[in-house]
Design an enzyme around this catalytic site. Structure first.
Site, PDB file in Angstrom:
ATOM      1  N   CYS A 185       4.762  59.033 -21.546  1.00 49.82           N
ATOM      2  CA  CYS A 185       4.359  59.417 -22.899  1.00 49.82           C
ATOM      3  C   CYS A 185       5.140  58.567 -23.906  1.00 49.82           C
ATOM      4  O   CYS A 185       6.341  58.788 -24.079  1.00 49.82           O
ATOM      5  CB  CYS A 185       4.650  60.911 -23.123  1.00 49.82           C
TER       6      CYS A 185
ATOM      7  N   HIS B 243      -5.307  54.435 -18.291  1.00 49.44           N
ATOM      8  CA  HIS B 243      -6.030  54.233 -19.559  1.00 49.44           C
ATOM      9  C   HIS B 243      -7.253  53.357 -19.301  1.00 49.44           C
ATOM     10  O   HIS B 243      -7.183  52.411 -18.506  1.00 49.44           O
ATOM     11  CB  HIS B 243      -5.129  53.530 -20.581  1.00 49.44           C
TER      12      HIS B 243
ATOM     13  N   GLU C 110      -7.367  61.884 -25.070  1.00 46.01           N
ATOM     14  CA  GLU C 110      -6.351  61.942 -24.023  1.00 46.01           C
ATOM     15  C   GLU C 110      -6.752  62.841 -22.852  1.00 46.01           C
ATOM     16  O   GLU C 110      -7.306  63.933 -23.046  1.00 46.01           O
ATOM     17  CB  GLU C 110      -5.032  62.486 -24.597  1.00 46.01           C
TER      18      GLU C 110
ATOM     19  N   CYS D 167      -1.272  57.811 -29.401  1.00 40.68           N
ATOM     20  CA  CYS D 167      -0.907  57.763 -27.980  1.00 40.68           C
ATOM     21  C   CYS D 167      -0.142  56.459 -27.768  1.00 40.68           C
ATOM     22  O   CYS D 167      -0.738  55.377 -27.869  1.00 40.68           O
ATOM     23  CB  CYS D 167      -2.172  57.817 -27.125  1.00 40.68           C
TER      24      CYS D 167
ATOM     25  N   GLY E 285      -1.084  54.584 -24.736  1.00 36.16           N
ATOM     26  CA  GLY E 285      -2.429  54.064 -24.983  1.00 36.16           C
ATOM     27  C   GLY E 285      -2.410  52.831 -25.870  1.00 36.16           C
ATOM     28  O   GLY E 285      -3.157  51.872 -25.637  1.00 36.16           O
TER      29      GLY E 285
HETATM   30  N1  LIG Z   1       0.352  60.985 -25.883  1.00 33.51           N
HETATM   31  C1  LIG Z   1       1.078  60.266 -24.858  1.00 33.51           C
HETATM   32  C2  LIG Z   1       0.282  60.028 -23.605  1.00 33.51           C
HETATM   33  C3  LIG Z   1       0.003  61.282 -22.915  1.00 33.51           C
HETATM   34  C4  LIG Z   1      -0.695  60.942 -21.652  1.00 33.51           C
HETATM   35  C5  LIG Z   1      -1.311  62.160 -21.035  1.00 33.51           C
HETATM   36  N2  LIG Z   1      -2.454  62.600 -21.792  1.00 33.51           N
HETATM   37  C6  LIG Z   1      -1.740  61.833 -19.617  1.00 33.51           C
HETATM   38  O1  LIG Z   1      -1.586  60.678 -19.209  1.00 33.51           O
HETATM   39  O2  LIG Z   1      -2.211  62.747 -18.947  1.00 33.51           O
HETATM   40  C7  LIG Z   1       1.642  58.959 -25.354  1.00 33.51           C
HETATM   41  O3  LIG Z   1       2.059  58.919 -26.519  1.00 33.51           O
HETATM   42  O4  LIG Z   1       1.713  57.990 -24.554  1.00 33.51           O
END
Ligand SMILES: N[C@H](CCC[C@H](N)C(=O)O)C(=O)O
Length: 284
Positions: A75, A168, A217, A226, A229
């Site tokens: 994250c 991703h 997400e 993200c 991301g």
């Molecule tokens: N918000 C996060 C990513 C969360 C990822 C999560 N949603 C997953 O991979 O299951 C970020 O700032 O990188």
């Protein structure tokens, strides 16, 4: 059970942070706690829960749970908030230190103001993972996924897949405001071609140093930002020859901007802010 928490956000991507240096939580209740605390009506409201914990492998450890209770591997916004928290609460006493995630160990560098508050954080996120089977994405092992046709619903996207420890899939569009985020995001998230699900991003590449970005997400739906991301988006734009390695790229997310650079040594550096919103006691 009364649980001390701190709510923090990175560009609006907000989580409930629990400090396991000073609190104990039962492992078997973590998923339920993430779901309940994230609920905006009956809980605190957030994109999920992040645990800041002791580890022998780094100065501090971080685990992320999405609001559906699933545990993520990494994250980026969470790493910047964790770095801010760790420095300001004295868990670490240096401005450069390491943070362990379920995916890897990263290097954090915090910029501190005259009042001892962390204003900006840079994270060396390490190298992206590009091998299809390591994303993971179904298909011929040993290959990469760059601008590949991807049939979904009644349309065919051209996708690039990148892992930052978490999966991703990125689609370049001509106009970010018309990206099919709410229609295709939830479908792609659960598509069987991604055995562990996937975070879905749409990007509009403005120039070789500027990208607009939106994300659906895995486990949390649309978020303001993200960090992993944004890193994956710069990798995807580079692999599609739209930006250059070794150049800083401004990524405009809904909640604000991140500076991302995919360095010549293969590591990705992310720089941005982190904010503390509130702290209190959650009654579980
Ligand atoms: N918000 C996060 C990513 C969360 C990822 C999560 N949603 C997953 O991979 O299951 C970020 O700032 O990188």
């Amino acid at each position: 059970m009364k649980i001390p928490f701190t709510k923090m956000h990175g560009l609006g991507n907000n989580y409930i942070y629990i400090d396991l240096f000073h609190t104990v939580l039962p492992e078997e209740r973590l998923s339920e706690l993430a779901i309940n605390m994230s609920n905006p009506n009956t809980g605190i409201g957030s994109d999920g829960m992040i645990l800041i914990h002791p580890t022998e492998n780094a100065d501090v450890g971080m685990r992320i749970f999405n609001k559906d209770g699933s545990e993520g591997m990494n994250c980026g916004n969470g790493l910047r908030c964790t770095a801010k928290y760790a420095y300001e609460t004295g868990i670490v006493d240096r401005q450069e230190f390491t943070i362990q995630t379920k995916a890897n160990i990263v290097q954090a560098i915090v910029q501190v103001n005259d009042e001892g508050k962390v204003e900006e954080i840079t994270i060396d996120m390490g190298a992206p993972i590009l091998q299809r089977e390591q994303i993971p994405m179904l298909g011929e092992a040993g290959t990469t996924v760059i601008n590949e046709p991807f049939q979904v619903a009644d349309t065919t996207l051209r996708v690039t897949a990148v892992s930052m420890g978490n999966p991703h899939v990125i689609t370049m569009v001509d106009a970010i405001d018309h990206a099919p985020l709410t229609t295709l995001g939830p479908i792609i998230e659960k598509d069987e071609r991604f055995p562990k699900g996937v975070n879905t991003e749409f990007i509009e590449v403005v120039s070789d140093e500027e990208i607009h970005f939106r994300v659906w997400e895995r486990g949390s739906g649309i978020t303001e930002a993200c960090g992993t991301g944004a890193c994956a988006a710069v990798v995807a734009a580079t692999l599609n020859n739209r930006v250059k390695k070794g150049k800083k790229v401004v990524v405009h997310l809904a909640g604000g901007d991140l500076i991302i650079e995919w360095k010549q040594d293969g590591h990705i550096w992310m720089t941005g802010g982190a904010e503390t919103i509130a702290s209190g006691i959650y009654h579980a």
